[in-house]
Each structure stands twice: as C-alpha cells, then as structure tokens.
Enzyme design. Sequence first.
Site, PDB file in Angstrom:
ATOM      1  N   LYS A  52       0.813  -1.225   0.000  1.00 10.34           N
ATOM      2  CA  LYS A  52       0.000   0.000   0.000  1.00 10.34           C
ATOM      3  C   LYS A  52       0.843   1.269   0.000  1.00 10.34           C
ATOM      4  CE  LYS A  52      -3.012  -2.975  -0.092  1.00 10.34           C
ATOM      5  NZ  LYS A  52      -3.396  -3.421  -1.427  1.00 10.34           N
ATOM      6  N   GLU A  57      -3.342   7.243   7.519  1.00  9.25           N
ATOM      7  CA  GLU A  57      -4.027   8.186   6.642  1.00  9.25           C
ATOM      8  C   GLU A  57      -4.989   8.998   7.504  1.00  9.25           C
ATOM      9  OE1 GLU A  57      -4.491   5.375   2.633  1.00  9.25           O
ATOM     10  OE2 GLU A  57      -6.232   5.847   3.870  1.00  9.25           O
ATOM     11  N   ARG A  80      -6.932  -7.750  -9.770  1.00  7.90           N
ATOM     12  CA  ARG A  80      -7.629  -8.989 -10.102  1.00  7.90           C
ATOM     13  C   ARG A  80      -9.068  -8.655 -10.460  1.00  7.90           C
ATOM     14  NH1 ARG A  80     -10.836  -8.725  -5.644  1.00  7.90           N
ATOM     15  NH2 ARG A  80      -9.830  -7.920  -3.780  1.00  7.90           N
ATOM     16  N   HIS A 110     -15.517  -4.022   6.922  1.00 10.16           N
ATOM     17  CA  HIS A 110     -14.685  -3.660   5.776  1.00 10.16           C
ATOM     18  C   HIS A 110     -14.841  -4.618   4.598  1.00 10.16           C
ATOM     19  CE1 HIS A 110     -12.781  -0.499   8.077  1.00 10.16           C
ATOM     20  NE2 HIS A 110     -12.588  -1.366   9.058  1.00 10.16           N
TER      21      HIS A 110
END
Lengths: 165, 165, 497, 497
Positions: free
Chosen positions: D117, D201, D293, D236
Amino acid sequence: MYYVKIGNKEKKIEILEQSGTVFDVELDGKLYRVDFVKAENSYSLIVDGKSYEIDCNIAGNRYDIWIRGNYFPISVLTEAQKRLQLSKKKKGTGGPQIVETEMPGKIVSVKKNKGDTVKKGETVIVLEAMKMQNEILSPKDGTIEEIYVKDAQIVEASEKLFKVK
Amino acid sequence: MYYVKIGNKEKKIEILEQSGTVFDVELDGKLYRVDFVKAENSYSLIVDGKSYEIDCNIAGNRYDIWIRGNYFPISVLTEAQKRLQLSKKKKGTGGPQIVETEMPGKIVSVKKNKGDTVKKGETVIVLEAMKMQNEILSPKDGTIEEIYVKDAQIVEASEKLFKVK
Amino acid sequence: MKIKKILIANRSEIAIRIARACREMGIKTVAVYSEIDRNSLHVRYMDEAYFIGASPASESYLRIDKIIKLAKKSGADAIHPGYGFLAENPEFVEECDKNGIIFIGPSRDSMYLLGNKTRARARMKAAGVPIVAGTIEPIKDYELLENEAEKIGYPIMLKAAAGGGGKGIRMVKSQAELKSAFDIATSEAKAAFGDDAVYIEKAIINPRHVEVQIARDNYGNVLWFPERECSIQRRHQKVLEESPSVAIDDNLRKRIGEAAAKAAEAAGYNSVGTVEFLLDEERNFYFLEVNTRLQVEHPVTEMVTGIDLVKLQIEIADNKAIELNQDDIKIQAHAIECRIYAEDPEKNFMPSPGKVVGLRTPGGIGVRNDNGVYEGAIIPLFYDPIIGKLITWGSDREQAIERMKRALSEYLIKGIKTTISFHQKVLNDKDFIEGNISTGFVNRLLETKAEPDRFYYDIAAISAAILSEFNRSRIAIGNTQSGISNWKSLAMKMGLR
Amino acid sequence: MKIKKILIANRSEIAIRIARACREMGIKTVAVYSEIDRNSLHVRYMDEAYFIGASPASESYLRIDKIIKLAKKSGADAIHPGYGFLAENPEFVEECDKNGIIFIGPSRDSMYLLGNKTRARARMKAAGVPIVAGTIEPIKDYELLENEAEKIGYPIMLKAAAGGGGKGIRMVKSQAELKSAFDIATSEAKAAFGDDAVYIEKAIINPRHVEVQIARDNYGNVLWFPERECSIQRRHQKVLEESPSVAIDDNLRKRIGEAAAKAAEAAGYNSVGTVEFLLDEERNFYFLEVNTRLQVEHPVTEMVTGIDLVKLQIEIADNKAIELNQDDIKIQAHAIECRIYAEDPEKNFMPSPGKVVGLRTPGGIGVRNDNGVYEGAIIPLFYDPIIGKLITWGSDREQAIERMKRALSEYLIKGIKTTISFHQKVLNDKDFIEGNISTGFVNRLLETKAEPDRFYYDIAAISAAILSEFNRSRIAIGNTQSGISNWKSLAMKMGLR
C-alpha cells in the site's frame, strides 16, 4: 394446542379440525381456515384467498420459516413440552449447563481448563469456520466441570463443548 | 456383464472392480477408470481427468441420460435378461402383443372394436394430451383381441390400451 | 396509478412473467386456478389465489363468468389475460367493460377487427400496408375459390378467415390438390373457430417470418420496436426467436417498423401488440396478421431494448401516455429465445406431462430464465406444453448463440422430457449459424438424422451400467441404504469434517 | 487465439463465472479440487478435473507447486486465479512465467508494486493521482508514528502496509488510543502478511467507497468504466454494490475515471483491475488502492455496459489489443449486486456451512444469477462463505431496487442460512433508497432492531404449528407415510389424471 414462539413473543395455536388439505386453526382467539399443501421443497398456504409460499427447515422443536425472503425462526412446543419447560425453569439455572456448538468448525483454542472458575460472558473456547473466529462464552458464573474438545479438533454442529456448574 | 443399447448400437460393459467411488469398467475391450459420485439430482464422473456431470431418469431397464443438454435414451440388460430377450425373439412376433400408452392422456376415439382385423400401422386409438392428438397404431397385422379403454377415459403412462394377435 | 390489483387470468410461465412485473410495480396480484393447478407456481407466487373450476380449460381458464366474478370479489381493478385462453376473445373484453374492470389489452373493437384475417387484410390494404397477393373477401364457395386461385397462380396458401396461432393453414401446390384441401380446411375451420370461411394468398417461397412489436396508447402515441426473426417454426408454431433479424438492415428495419406503426393506427390499436410479416427472398415484406396480445417471444425485444413490455402494457391500460420517443428505442446487440416445451423431441415431440422431480436453471452473464415451474411441480396434460423460456443476450449474434448453447448445457429438468436437446441441434446447425433460415428450416433439420455425439456416447453407456449395478446390488442385498446412499452420508460427513 | 485451455485455480461461484466465459469462447477448462470439493459444482462444470490435496486451502488451493504441475500435466496454456487464494501473489505469477504458462492477470512487477500500500501510494502521488493525506513511507517505529499522527490530525486510519481485503485496518480517534492500536495492528499485520509495517491516513468522515473498473492491455490501450458504489460494507467487506453511484455526476465520473486510467498507466498495469477511491462529503476523491484482479462485484459493471469483463481479461492475457474505444463505454441505466453468503444474519453473521438441500433461484427480466452451488452441494467450512451473487438491472435505480427485492423474494436456499433476508432489510431502508449511504451504513442498520413483518408473522406461526402437528402424528401412528406424503401421492395422481 401448540406454544409457538417468534422472537420474544409467544402465541397459542390450536388446530381445531382437518379435512383433506384444509385446516381450521385458532390463533389469539381468531379463526383461520388454511388450505395447506406441500411440494418437494416448500409449502403453499391459501388463507381466506391470500396466498403464501413458505419454506421450512425443521430441527427438533425449531422451525425456521422463510416467506418471500423474510426469515422467521420459530420454536414450537406441545402442551407436555411446555409443562416440562416450565418445571425446569422453576428449578432455575442453578444446575450444570452443557454448552454445544451452534455450527461446525475447528477448535482454534481452549482458553479454560477443567476446574477453572469462569464468569458469565467469559471466553472458554474459540472456534473457527469459514475463515472467521467465533468466541464461545460461558453462559453463567461457575466452574468448568468438563471440556469435551481439544485444540485443532474438528467439531460438527450440536457437539458438546464444555460443562459449567 | 451388461448389454447397453443406445439407438441401434449395443455395447457390452463389464464392471471389473469397485473401490470406494472408483470403478474399473471395460467397454469394447477398452478399460476405463471411473470416479463416480452422486448428489441430489445428478452424478459426477471423472474419467482419466475428464469431468462429466450426468443426470439420469431410471424406469425399469430404461436409463434416460442427459449430458450438458444432450440426451441419450439407453436400455440396460443383465446377462439373464439378455438371454430371456433372445429366447423371446426366437419365438418371433407371432404371439399376441399388448400396446401400452407411452404418455398419460385422454382417449379421444377408439377406432376399432374387439374382433376387427387390422393392418400394421393402422390407427386403433387416438389419444389427446396437451392439446395435441396422437394416433396409436397397430404394431402388426392381426386381429384386435381386446380393447382395454373407452372413449373419454383418462389414462396414465404405461396403461394397457389394446391387444392384437 | 389507478390499477392497484390485477387478476391474472392465466397460468404457468406467462402468469409468472406478469406477476413479476406487478410485484416490481407494487401492484397486488390475484391468481385463479383449476383443480390440477392448486400446487402450481402461479398460485404460490401471487398475493391471492382462488379456485375456479375443474381441470379442463373449458371449465376453468375459459370461463368468462367465473373470472369476472372473482375479479369483482377480490377487488381487482384490472384483468391481464396473458396469451392463449381468453387473450384474443372480444366477448371477454366486452364483459370486462360492462363490469367496470380494465382489460389489459386493446379495445374490444380493435381486437374484433384484427381477429378476422380477411377483415384485417382489407383494412391494411386500405391503409397502404403491403399485403400478400390474394383474396380480400372471405370465401365459402368452391367454384369462386378455384377461379381466384387460378388468377393468383399456384402454389397458394389456403387459410381460415377466423384463424390464428397457425391453425387451419395449408399450402396447395396445384389445382389437383385444391378440392380436398378446401374440404379439410373448411371443416377444420368450422370446428376450431365456428366459421368455415377461408381465403387464399399467393404462397411465398422460402419466406422468413418476421414481426414487429408495437405499442400504442389511448392518445395515439405509437412506438415500433426492432423486428423479431421467428422463422424457426414447427407445425406453424414458433420454437426459437431472435432479434434483430440477420436479413434486415437499418433501412428496411425503419420501413417495416413504420408499416407496423401504420397498421396499429389503421386498427385504432391501444396496447402492446405484434404485427406479423412475411419476408420474401427479395426482401419484400407483406402484412400477415396482428397478434392483439403479449407474445411468447416478447423477452427478446426486452433484452435488446431494455424496455419492460409488460410494464408498458399495464401503463397503457392505466390510461397513461407513452413517455418514450421512437428515438429512445435502440438495438443493443442481439437476443435469442428458446421455448422450453414438455415434449419428447426423440418421439416426434410427443407431449411429456408429469412431475418435475429435479430442476436446475442456467445462470451467469446474459442469461434470463422465464420459468413457470419449480422442483416438485406437476405439468398437467390439460394445457399448453410450454413450461418456460430461456433467453440470452450477447454483444453480437455469435455471442448470443454461444451463450445460449452454454445456458442450455447447464439446464437440468428431471422427470419430464423437454425440447432442450432439440434447441442444441438448431444452434449447432450450419445454416442456422450463417442465418440461412426460412420457415422450412425445422423440417429440413428433422430430416437430417444426426449421429449421437461420440464424445458423450461412451460416458452415457458407462453411467447406465454403473447405475444398473447399483440398482441390482440394492435388490440383491435387500438394503435400500446401499452404495449410493452411503456415498451420500459420506459426503455429508465430508461436508462437516 | 493462443489460449485454448485454462486451468482455473479457484472454486465456487468465481470458478463457475470464469468457466462460463471459457465455454462461450470455446476454451477448454481444467478444475482443481480439494478433498472436500470432489462433489462441488466447479468440478462438475469444467471439462477436466484433478485432485489437488487435503481440504485446508494451505494444502490445496494455495499450493503453487501442485497447481503449476497440474497445469503442465493437463496441457493448459493459461491459469486464471479468480479472486482470493493466489490471485494477488506475485510469486505465483513468477512461477507461471518460469514455466511458460500465461497468468491471466497483470505482470508480476505491476502486481508487486500495487500489492504494497505504501509503495502504491508513493507511485500514485508521483503520478498526480490524489491520495488521502498521510504517510508515504511504511512505519515500524512507534515514536515516528505518533509524530506523524500529530501532524495529520486525529481521527486517523491505521493500516498495514502489506494489507488488503479490508484486513488490518483500524480507526484511531485520539492519541490515547494510538499505542494499543499500534501494538495490535503490527502483530495482526505480522501474522496475516508476514510484514509488521504500518502507515497512517487521515480518517475521512462518512466516506463513500467508490471504485473504478479499468482495463489496460500490453500495448498501453486503456479503458475506464462507470464507477461502482461499494459503501455498503460490514467489517470492511462489501455486501451490496451498485453502478452508477448516486453521488457522482457525469463531470465527476469522467474525472475519477481518468484518474483511475492514470493510476493504471503509472503502475504499468496490463489486465482488468479496480482502482478504489474514497469520496468525502464534498465529493473530493482520494486513491485508496488497486485490486489487481477480477472483483466479486464485477457483474454490476457488466450489466450497465454490456461488456464481458472476464472475456476481456482473457483476451488481454492472450496479448490481444483492446478493440473498444472509451466512447463505446456507456452507462445503460442501473445495476445492483447482492452477495449471498452462507451466514446467519440473525446470529451476528455466524458462518453457516452445511448441505444445500433445496435451491430455487430467481428469474425473469433483468435478473442475473452467479451461483457456485447446486441442490445437493456441500458448503464446506474451509473457505470463504460466499455462495453466489444476485444481480439485477433496471432502467433506473428505483427499478433495479424493486427488481432486486422481487428477485430476493423468489430466492429459496434450504439447509443453510444465508444473507438474503439481510439484503431485504437494506433495500427497504429509507436512507438506502434515498442514496444517503456511507461506509457506516450497515452498522447503523444493524442497530435499528426491526419488528418482524406483521403481515407474515401469523402465517409463519400457523405454518409451524401445522408442520408440528404432522411430525407429531407421524410419530404417534408410527408411519412415515403420514399426511404430507399422502398429499404428495395425491398430487402425483392429480397430475396424471
């Protein structure tokens, strides 16, 4: 007479008469005439012109009913079963309790040993299924009298896990 | 040993060995190792890495098999049944023959009476189902020995219709 | 919306199709059922259900009096007839009107006009819609017929004036055949429609059957949709339809579409409906008839335009104005429909009523199932053998075909015979793939005896032998819990361990 | 086409999805199966099938060595990984490359870059794609973390650098929570990904999760598709997706789409993939990550564009150039997907493995089923609980919703619990219907205890009592052929008489 429970509500239902596929049923003092027929996987009810298709899974006294994608978990007791349940309740929950699995899975960890004291809501066993971990809690304050499973064991639904007194 | 017939072709099949879900089968001198398992409505075969899902309707010696929407009506005879069939054939078709319905329906009209002579291919009975009329023909030249149905009668599949001698 | 509850005077897949639209629109549905249909899917699917009579249609689904009575009893605002049964019966429309119930279809007068083929031909001719050369007036007299046939020239088509649904139609190749054809046709027409009048049309050689879906509201707004190609027919009954047609380009599409719209106007039509045409080898088109109802093949049009025709039909009946413009109707690629009949294609399509003991429907991208049955359903012998429709959409015709072959390969219906394997043959045929089709296609295909697929042949034989072994050993050891059942419990075990 | 045979290294509905595309393209398919999966649908569906190992994924579907070996043995030209399992494992891509097998997905380097990430964030920042404010470098040191968090300002999101699929993410509201969150996050990340680095973040308040499907070929041609709205999440994990998003207009659609295309270019991406964004309340969007994907929710994009993404993915892997232009990608109305999980929504979504003893899938207009099970299938406890996807298309969002409610009402899965009833709740929720959704929607919905539907309440109770009566009398009279079975034989009789 049947004692039918959905959620917290209990209703008394009496089947007064049956003639072929038609049943006269009393619920909450109201009469229903129910035409009830079956096919492979599901049932069709016509009640006073209204039509319903229901699906049912039966396990013991538990009837899981679906109507148009809505789900109703129901328990049904006969009068005899109801009396038995009441007398049990009177005795209270003081006796030992056996906790069973609600689903099949793999025992990831056994947190308590035989003889340990536990608080209500404390984790005794962790069970994994479909990549999700589920904690199995003690239903009451007490002592672990027996552990029926061990680490890494694979269990089926309704298998005994532990006894707490 | 089984005698298996699809269309006009007959094949001999021997099941040599079974171990669990795996069968060793000989067909036309060729050996096949077949892993054969079942679920509710259909079967799964893996033969030498190739995978097939088949569906089968069984009625007596008749096995109707579907593979990916293709249809194969098959009859299977054991050795004993095969011998019986051969000895019947030797006797020829001189004897009386009973014609049965292939499908359920309603008798629309009975064209012949007991004692009438008929030619092979002549209409004896007209049967209606799903708004379509189907003529039931005499399988051979001969005399109507018996008519088992009457006008407007509703018949099920495999019911006797008439006997011709 | 004035319509809040609809009685659906039909059964099987079309009743379900309509009830689905109603459920999405928030409209309540009322089913009617015959004795045999108590456990059928349409009864289970709808909000209300009422018994209507014995199993034969004449005692149930064709009983106008009973249906009107139940509509009033249940408080239905409208009746949808589906197709077949009472769908094209002007008397039924009249009874609805009299009783203040909305009939979901065209007005009685428009239906009456179009119901008679010669009346319709005359009206279309006057309106400038091209018709097949032939007689305009119905004929009852043989001499007159012979003269007219001579004028038109053989081969001719001899048709019942009151006909419909492909019934009472025969081709006559020469004068020698005319008399006996006339005798049979008139007696058939009398029996089927209570009217022995016939008419003749010049026979078109290798015609395609092409039709245009139209919609017209009570305010005169009209829409035409891209054509459907319906040449794949057996005994004048469609079996596989597609949209668009490979034989039609944009220019011709517009011309034939506008002719259909004109036909709808000429008939004062006010619902969804279909104008049928024949297309000859030079791409000339000729008016054939109007089907004043929803059609079995309507889904292919829905798939290529994205428009729900049943919803549109209900809205028009509710006196709404069509909001779409002609420019909103665009072809999005290609769609095919296969009609799934309970018939045995190995035995000359003999009906195959019975019980559906197993059912697995196809799925995945671009596949639509319009079923009228479920696992456990009984297919009765009293009614039409159609049990479902399978529709595929593709970004082009080739993809729609490949997708249909794929979908058919997934379809599993146990307990009855169906036309699924027949459709596979059609879709694998070279002429079909190349679009070389006409109404004679199916007869030609049925004559070519295909070899059973070698690829699956041995597997089918081996499977039958192994299953036979199971049955035999079960008997031998007198144990119903033999091999297969053991596997089942093993599998159960495996699932949980 | 160079690819003639594909090994599909996956199971359940995604394996079937891919095999369907292959069957339509004329490509042969090879299944691999674990012990428990011998009787699963993907084994039955494909042309070949090979046993691969014991039931736990680590011994079967995650075994790179065995899969490569079977691909070679079966003569497969390519491997499709589906999603989950090995789909985002660069080592697997490397092994495919080494063995001359085409991996159907992006290059190893592109996957490696995007798999981390912080690496991805750095690349995107450099390329000018907006990212959420926060750290670029991975952090292992707590002191550093605390400083950075202070600079950014609370609340913050603490995430695993190597994470994915929603794992290892937690919100931290104040400095007081930071230390313990750091300890848990690093140990979780270490356990799940073998890498304890994290990053932070700035937390976005009431964000929507919006993502853009992209496709890019080996020649640098790139396409972006209309966005998917995926804010309906639980833990999530997405549960319901739609396209387009009500929050995005044409202008924003173009900007976010072009940003996604830019992200694909910046990563040298060469397959179909998804660029995920967060959308804040002022409609600013921020890059989140790229899923390298196919995604579970790809069908909603297929439904609104008519493009088969799996086919496109296979063609790109086959080194074909994308033939479509950006102008060819148009939104056709609206699509919604509901993920059907084998979970019990009444018991905190507890997994519900077991046997599917009855199955009836929805049908009709605008409904797509992507199932991975059949009647009789075992849902094992070893793998993901997703058993199917249900997708509806509508001419607008309202119709897509009504259609989904209708389709869910038709869905019948017996023997296991599923999330079908939960989806009905979502679709009937006022906020959902009005489009007022964010990633907190599901938690809010679960807190509002809905009353059981009075309309069906009594019917359910009566049904249970009548069924109980049957069971009881069966025991009483010691006869397994009691009432219900008699009806069955009666029904059979009725069907044939």
